[in-house]
Design a protein around this motif. Sequence first.
Motif, short mmCIF file in Angstrom:
data_model
loop_
_atom_site.label_atom_id
_atom_site.label_comp_id
_atom_site.label_asym_id
_atom_site.label_seq_id
_atom_site.Cartn_x
_atom_site.Cartn_y
_atom_site.Cartn_z
N GLU A 45 -2.70 -45.52 16.42
CA GLU A 45 -3.28 -46.86 16.26
C GLU A 45 -3.12 -47.68 17.54
O GLU A 45 -3.99 -48.49 17.88
CB GLU A 45 -2.69 -47.52 15.02
CG GLU A 45 -3.13 -46.71 13.79
CD GLU A 45 -2.62 -47.18 12.46
OE1 GLU A 45 -1.44 -47.55 12.38
OE2 GLU A 45 -3.40 -47.15 11.50
N GLU A 60 -4.04 -52.95 12.83
CA GLU A 60 -3.52 -51.67 13.31
C GLU A 60 -2.08 -51.81 13.81
O GLU A 60 -1.26 -50.90 13.63
CB GLU A 60 -4.41 -51.09 14.42
CG GLU A 60 -5.82 -50.70 13.97
CD GLU A 60 -5.90 -49.54 12.98
OE1 GLU A 60 -5.03 -49.43 12.09
OE2 GLU A 60 -6.85 -48.76 13.08
N HIS A 96 0.11 -51.75 10.76
CA HIS A 96 0.19 -50.38 10.19
C HIS A 96 1.19 -49.55 11.01
O HIS A 96 2.02 -48.83 10.45
CB HIS A 96 -1.17 -49.67 10.24
CG HIS A 96 -2.24 -50.39 9.49
ND1 HIS A 96 -3.58 -50.09 9.60
CD2 HIS A 96 -2.17 -51.43 8.60
CE1 HIS A 96 -4.28 -50.89 8.82
NE2 HIS A 96 -3.45 -51.72 8.21
N HIS A 123 -2.59 -49.64 3.39
CA HIS A 123 -3.18 -49.09 4.60
C HIS A 123 -4.64 -48.68 4.33
O HIS A 123 -5.53 -48.97 5.13
CB HIS A 123 -2.36 -47.90 5.11
CG HIS A 123 -2.67 -47.52 6.52
ND1 HIS A 123 -1.89 -46.70 7.28
CD2 HIS A 123 -3.71 -47.86 7.33
CE1 HIS A 123 -2.41 -46.56 8.47
NE2 HIS A 123 -3.54 -47.26 8.53
N GLU A 128 -7.87 -50.20 6.22
CA GLU A 128 -8.74 -49.28 6.96
C GLU A 128 -10.19 -49.47 6.49
O GLU A 128 -11.13 -49.37 7.29
CB GLU A 128 -8.32 -47.82 6.76
CG GLU A 128 -7.08 -47.42 7.51
CD GLU A 128 -7.16 -47.66 9.01
OE1 GLU A 128 -8.21 -47.41 9.61
OE2 GLU A 128 -6.16 -48.13 9.58
N HIS A 136 -11.59 -52.82 7.98
CA HIS A 136 -11.99 -52.84 9.40
C HIS A 136 -12.73 -51.58 9.84
O HIS A 136 -12.86 -51.32 11.01
CB HIS A 136 -10.77 -53.13 10.30
CG HIS A 136 -9.81 -51.99 10.47
ND1 HIS A 136 -8.45 -52.15 10.32
CD2 HIS A 136 -9.98 -50.69 10.80
CE1 HIS A 136 -7.85 -50.99 10.55
NE2 HIS A 136 -8.77 -50.09 10.86
FE FE2 Z 1 -4.44 -48.24 10.44
#
Ligand code: FE2
Length: 283
Positions: free
Chosen positions: A49, A79, A82, A162, A166, A169
């Motif tokens: 990421e 990101e 994450h 997560h 994801e 985005h």
């Molecule tokens: Fe991610």
Amino acid sequence: MEPSSDTVMPVRRDLHFSLPQARLSDWHDAGVHVSHFFNAMSLFFPDGERFFIHAVRHYRDQIRDPQLQQAVTGFIGQEAMHGREHTECNEMLDRAGLPGTALQQFVYRLLERMKRRAPKAMQLSATIALEHLTAIMANALLSDARVVSQAEPHFARLWRWHALEETEHKAVAFDVWRAVMPKTLFSYLLRIWGLIVASAIFWPLVAIFHWRLLRADPVARRERGGYWKMIRWQFFTPGPLRRAAREWFDYFKPGFHPWDHDNRSQLQQLPPLLSELEGATAA
Ligand SMILES: [Fe+2]
Ligand SMILES: [Fe+2]
């Protein structure tokens, strides 16, 4: 180039999941082999990421559309969060005597080499390809409650969060690509090349990392028929990888856009998850 009219604006959320160390090897109800499949994927996220952020940031100044600029800010924020939360999960592997840091270091070195040597357009192509992989896997997780709903709740929340972000985005890096790359056959081929190479590197590495975790874990070594159980789980019931595989091919369409897979309805899972997290923190 305008961003997609269907762009969903990603929001950075600073959340913590307090994963229980004791459940690291068997947090998934389908057993230790499935738990370590997710744990193996987690090893790719922090450096992967950071690589995506680096690739997108390089083109940021060329983006004229304020809405896409804002989406890029949200993408970077998500990101980064994450990466932070998966680092925690990866450090737990070390504490359990499993080779978390050693395997993560391999990803780090691979991506650092790519940052230094690969042209920027190639780095962005790899990023949108890997974002496609994460988007289709996220959709497989969100569209069938059986994938994580029976798992240990803290781990289940991490993976649902997560997957939801994801999804939120999934088109951002792709829209950056469309904004900065000319509409030529070369751009198309570069995009396709990115998916083929990224998939050819990523999946064998996931398999190797998975095997390394299982080999190092006494709980997994005691399990009989664990690989078969996992293959059945991945490809038959509930079959998340089988479903993701179908969507993988759509990327080859010349006019492909991530929101062609319109799964915005999955984002309705976000508010209840956030309240669940609030409740868990307050408890
Ligand atoms: Fe991610
Ligand atoms: Fe992503």
